[in-house]
Design a protein around this motif. Structure first.
Motif, PDB file in Angstrom:
ATOM      1  N   SER A 344      35.272  20.704  -1.916  1.00 34.56           N
ATOM      2  CA  SER A 344      36.180  21.628  -2.584  1.00 34.56           C
ATOM      3  C   SER A 344      37.293  20.831  -3.261  1.00 34.56           C
ATOM      4  O   SER A 344      37.855  19.908  -2.676  1.00 34.56           O
ATOM      5  CB  SER A 344      36.782  22.603  -1.574  1.00 34.56           C
ATOM      6  OG  SER A 344      37.743  23.434  -2.195  1.00 34.56           O
ATOM      7  N   TYR A 345      37.579  21.192  -4.515  1.00 32.18           N
ATOM      8  CA  TYR A 345      38.648  20.542  -5.279  1.00 32.18           C
ATOM      9  C   TYR A 345      39.620  21.608  -5.764  1.00 32.18           C
ATOM     10  O   TYR A 345      39.252  22.477  -6.546  1.00 32.18           O
ATOM     11  CB  TYR A 345      38.069  19.784  -6.469  1.00 32.18           C
ATOM     12  CG  TYR A 345      39.109  19.238  -7.425  1.00 32.18           C
ATOM     13  CD1 TYR A 345      39.954  18.201  -7.035  1.00 32.18           C
ATOM     14  CD2 TYR A 345      39.243  19.762  -8.702  1.00 32.18           C
ATOM     15  CE1 TYR A 345      40.917  17.709  -7.905  1.00 32.18           C
ATOM     16  CE2 TYR A 345      40.189  19.265  -9.584  1.00 32.18           C
ATOM     17  CZ  TYR A 345      41.031  18.238  -9.181  1.00 32.18           C
ATOM     18  OH  TYR A 345      41.983  17.750 -10.039  1.00 32.18           O
ATOM     19  N   ARG A 346      40.836  21.589  -5.224  1.00 36.92           N
ATOM     20  CA  ARG A 346      41.881  22.533  -5.602  1.00 36.92           C
ATOM     21  C   ARG A 346      41.392  23.977  -5.459  1.00 36.92           C
ATOM     22  O   ARG A 346      41.678  24.850  -6.278  1.00 36.92           O
ATOM     23  CB  ARG A 346      42.378  22.255  -7.020  1.00 36.92           C
ATOM     24  CG  ARG A 346      42.894  20.833  -7.212  1.00 36.92           C
ATOM     25  CD  ARG A 346      43.413  20.572  -8.610  1.00 36.92           C
ATOM     26  NE  ARG A 346      44.753  21.140  -8.801  1.00 36.92           N
ATOM     27  CZ  ARG A 346      45.505  20.937  -9.886  1.00 36.92           C
ATOM     28  NH1 ARG A 346      45.030  20.180 -10.884  1.00 36.92           N
ATOM     29  NH2 ARG A 346      46.706  21.476  -9.989  1.00 36.92           N
ATOM     30  N   GLY A 347      40.602  24.215  -4.409  1.00 36.65           N
ATOM     31  CA  GLY A 347      40.096  25.553  -4.125  1.00 36.65           C
ATOM     32  C   GLY A 347      38.835  25.928  -4.859  1.00 36.65           C
ATOM     33  O   GLY A 347      38.367  27.068  -4.737  1.00 36.65           O
ATOM     34  N   HIS A 348      38.232  24.990  -5.584  1.00 36.16           N
ATOM     35  CA  HIS A 348      37.016  25.267  -6.345  1.00 36.16           C
ATOM     36  C   HIS A 348      35.873  24.399  -5.800  1.00 36.16           C
ATOM     37  O   HIS A 348      36.032  23.193  -5.640  1.00 36.16           O
ATOM     38  CB  HIS A 348      37.229  24.969  -7.828  1.00 36.16           C
ATOM     39  CG  HIS A 348      38.297  25.814  -8.468  1.00 36.16           C
ATOM     40  ND1 HIS A 348      38.020  26.972  -9.144  1.00 36.16           N
ATOM     41  CD2 HIS A 348      39.654  25.671  -8.498  1.00 36.16           C
ATOM     42  CE1 HIS A 348      39.143  27.508  -9.594  1.00 36.16           C
ATOM     43  NE2 HIS A 348      40.148  26.743  -9.211  1.00 36.16           N
ATOM     44  N   ASP A 349      34.732  25.024  -5.529  1.00 33.43           N
ATOM     45  CA  ASP A 349      33.585  24.299  -4.978  1.00 33.43           C
ATOM     46  C   ASP A 349      32.910  23.462  -6.060  1.00 33.43           C
ATOM     47  O   ASP A 349      32.632  23.942  -7.162  1.00 33.43           O
ATOM     48  CB  ASP A 349      32.569  25.278  -4.392  1.00 33.43           C
ATOM     49  CG  ASP A 349      33.095  25.974  -3.155  1.00 33.43           C
ATOM     50  OD1 ASP A 349      33.969  25.399  -2.489  1.00 33.43           O
ATOM     51  OD2 ASP A 349      32.636  27.103  -2.863  1.00 33.43           O
ATOM     52  N   ILE A 350      32.634  22.193  -5.720  1.00 38.18           N
ATOM     53  CA  ILE A 350      31.965  21.268  -6.631  1.00 38.18           C
ATOM     54  C   ILE A 350      30.702  20.747  -5.967  1.00 38.18           C
ATOM     55  O   ILE A 350      30.710  20.370  -4.795  1.00 38.18           O
ATOM     56  CB  ILE A 350      32.882  20.089  -7.011  1.00 38.18           C
ATOM     57  CG1 ILE A 350      34.088  20.580  -7.817  1.00 38.18           C
ATOM     58  CG2 ILE A 350      32.111  19.037  -7.819  1.00 38.18           C
ATOM     59  CD1 ILE A 350      35.044  19.461  -8.235  1.00 38.18           C
ATOM     60  N   ILE A 351      29.608  20.735  -6.719  1.00 37.54           N
ATOM     61  CA  ILE A 351      28.364  20.094  -6.306  1.00 37.54           C
ATOM     62  C   ILE A 351      28.100  18.982  -7.306  1.00 37.54           C
ATOM     63  O   ILE A 351      28.079  19.227  -8.514  1.00 37.54           O
ATOM     64  CB  ILE A 351      27.195  21.093  -6.306  1.00 37.54           C
ATOM     65  CG1 ILE A 351      27.504  22.278  -5.384  1.00 37.54           C
ATOM     66  CG2 ILE A 351      25.903  20.412  -5.866  1.00 37.54           C
ATOM     67  CD1 ILE A 351      26.499  23.417  -5.503  1.00 37.54           C
ATOM     68  N   GLU A 352      27.925  17.758  -6.828  1.00 34.13           N
ATOM     69  CA  GLU A 352      27.831  16.640  -7.765  1.00 34.13           C
ATOM     70  C   GLU A 352      27.050  15.486  -7.161  1.00 34.13           C
ATOM     71  O   GLU A 352      26.675  15.490  -5.990  1.00 34.13           O
ATOM     72  CB  GLU A 352      29.227  16.152  -8.165  1.00 34.13           C
ATOM     73  CG  GLU A 352      29.994  15.463  -7.046  1.00 34.13           C
ATOM     74  CD  GLU A 352      31.276  14.796  -7.549  1.00 34.13           C
ATOM     75  OE1 GLU A 352      31.681  13.783  -6.938  1.00 34.13           O
ATOM     76  OE2 GLU A 352      31.878  15.280  -8.519  1.00 34.13           O
TER      77      GLU A 352
END
Length: 580
Positions: A344-352
């Motif tokens: 999670s980055y700043r409350g946003h889910d990231i898949i990478e």
């Protein structure tokens, strides 16, 4: 693998978790496709992401990091009306002769290819001709009769899920494979590789296990297709990808292949970020013909399902936590699935996932809940792996309408990630100087030179270079071996590795057929040596690893019963390692 298919890649990443949208790829910025029932939320920022302010930012990043190379960017996102907007642009240099990076430039993607590996595996699970059926929990031993690890428990119980999530207990062991290896020859030698953890205990990034996974189509299908051909026929042709390939020759023949930039002649003490003299990094491995970059799930033009959504959701689901704690409050701990990591980055889910190979660094990230995907490719070998993340986070901030964090200047980001790698990129004096009264190794220096063999890594001849206080290397061939090869090797060092070795320290050197040309053992004290892997294509020299003295100890044992004790210290950041 090489590609330019940014927007097809990113659109498919977003498509897998939602209903189909069409997507065009005939302009650098376009709005395409609409589906009012999509569960994906629109992003907060209106207008183009790749605007003049972003152009200036990326130009400044390349300048700040002394990069003579370039960057290619792709952004795919959904607007407030449910339309997909595609932006793609190139910055900086693609080649040494000044050709600029464009949206059509080809890059090597490194470990971003792992997603193709696990997706191809997932397709086998949906192939009804395979009996008995294969699942994520199918044991490898039931598919590959030659499968064997040193740990009998891992041998018996390791599943597809274990291999793709890096929890077999094996560390990287990247130097066990050479130019002439095949997948069967690698599998045959796995049993000789020492584990460094218990089975299913911790996450340890292991390229070798993905090589094993790539053999599954050949083992399971009656026509025994090579992996690259299977991927091409079952993923890229159905998805309409035409600009991605495993073959360097094909990518080069397109006339659009980027060259990778390394730096020669950098005065690290004065400025480690100096551009030096740009030098191209040679491509080390040539692959079989076959297209290779995931579009994912659905064909964006026809809506036909190419990859079942279950496959993509499974590989994006975390299996193990990555070690370490995030030093930044905006970034959560990371979990790894299969060729994908999530946080999670700043409350946003990231898949990478990231990728590095022979001078290329790539980062492909998607934020499914925000309808956003971003790809950052660079041909800066030295520091591209660092500034591509800075660019990625900046673009995410801009796309989401967040106040951008100054990742480029933020000491908690730059210093922990960048400073530890400086001695790896540009080797300097060891952290702990060699004792002035260093004791010789057991049996003396001459007794250690000769032929060594390890069943996992192969056989190598180590040549002894005695110390020479005059500053030049001389050779004293040991009496128990032919001196011809060693004389030839050492006499060529001033040309192949000028200034790379300290002539005042007793040294052993071997040339091998690995991704790096030389392995060097420099004596420290007694039976303790510092080990370095070198490639001679640029000065200062690229390092496999430089093992400085610390409180971590590892051993390598050869058939002559000599145990080389190497003290090693961690060099990767504690959070968000860049698997390659």
């Amino acid at each position: 693998m090489y590609t330019r298919a940014f927007l097809r890649l990113l659109s498919s990443f977003l498509l897998f978790s939602s209903t189909p949208w069409a997507l065009a790829q005939n302009s650098s910025s376009s709005s395409v496709g609409q589906n009012a029932s999509s569960p994906v939320l629109p992003t907060a920022s209106a207008g183009h992401v790749l605007n003049p302010a972003v152009d200036d930012f990326i130009g400044k990043i390349l300048s700040d990091w002394g990069s003579s190379g370039g960057v290619a960017i792709a952004v795919v996102r959904m607007d407030a009306e449910g339309n997909w907007t595609v932006e793609k642009k190139g910055y900086g240099n693609a080649t040494l002769n000044g050709t600029k990076v464009t949206e059509d430039t080809r890059f090597g993607i490194g470990s971003n290819s792992k997603l193709f590996d696990v997706v191809a595996t997932g397709l086998l699970m949906h192939n009804t001709s395979i009996t008995p059926p294969v699942t994520w929990r199918t044991k490898i031993s039931s598919i590959i009769k030659e499968w064997e690890l040193e740990d009998p428990i891992a041998t018996e119980h390791a599943t597809i899920l274990d291999l793709m999530s890096h929890r077999t207990g094996l560390p990287r062991h990247d130097l066990m494979y050479g130019y002439n290896d095949t997948i069967p020859s690698l599998i045959e030698r796995l049993k000789y590789l020492q584990p460094s953890a218990e089975f299913r205990d911790i996450w340890q990034y292991t390229n070798t296990m993905y090589m094993v996974l790539s053999s599954l189509p050949t083992h399971l299908l009656k026509h025994k297709p090579p992996f690259a051909r299977y991927v091409k026929d079952n993923i890229f042709v159905p998805l309409g990808l035409k600009d991605t390939t495993y073959s360097f020759e094909i990518a080069k023949a397109s006339g659009l292949m980027a060259e990778s930039f390394a730096r020669e002649g950098v005065d690290v003490a004065a400025n480690p970020l100096a551009p030096g003299t740009p030098r191209p990094v040679p491509w080390l491995f040539h692959g079989e013909d076959g297209n290779t970059l995931l579009l994912g799930g659905l064909n964006p033009e026809t809506g036909a399902e190419v990859i079942p959504s279950e496959v993509l959701s499974t590989v994006a689901t975390g299996v193990l936590n990555l070690p370490g704690v995030s030093p930044w409050p905006e970034v959560s701990p990371t979990v790894y699935g299969g060729g994908q990591m999530s946080f999670s980055y700043r409350g946003h889910d990231i898949i990478e996932h990231g990728g590095k190979v022979s001078g290329f660094n790539t980062q492909i990230a998607r934020l499914p809940s925000d309808g956003l995907g971003i790809a950052v490719f660079t041909n800066d070998d030295t520091y591209g792996g660092f500034f591509m993340d800075i660019i990625k986070f900046y673009l995410i901030d801009r796309a989401l309408g967040l106040e951008p964090i100054d990742w480029n200047g933020r000491s908690s980001f730059v210093k922990p990630r960048f400073l530890p790698v400086v001695p790896l990129v540009f080797p300097g004096p060891p952290a702990t100087p060699r004792p002035a009264d260093a004791k010789p190794p057991t049996g003396g220096f001459g007794s250690l030179a000769g032929q060594y063999s390890n069943p996992g890594y192969g056989s190598y001849k180590f040549c002894y270079i005695p110390p020479n206080t005059t500053g030049s290397h001389s050779i004293a061939p040991p009496s128990n071996m032919s001196s011809t090869n060693c004389n030839d090797l050492i006499s060529s060092l001033p040309t192949l590795l000028p200034g790379a070795l300290d002539p005042t320290i007793p040294t052993y050197i071997s040339r091998w057929d690995k991704a790096f040309d030389f392995v060097v053992f420099s004596h420290f004290d007694g039976d303790l040596f510092n080990a370095t892997g070198l490639s001679g294509y640029v000065r200062p020299f690229s390092l496999i690893s430089t093992f400085s003295l610390s409180d971590h100890t590892s051993t390598i044992q050869y058939s002559r019963q000599w145990i080389l004790r190497i003290h090693t210290s961690p060099t990767r950041p504690s959070h968000h390692p860049s698997p390659e």
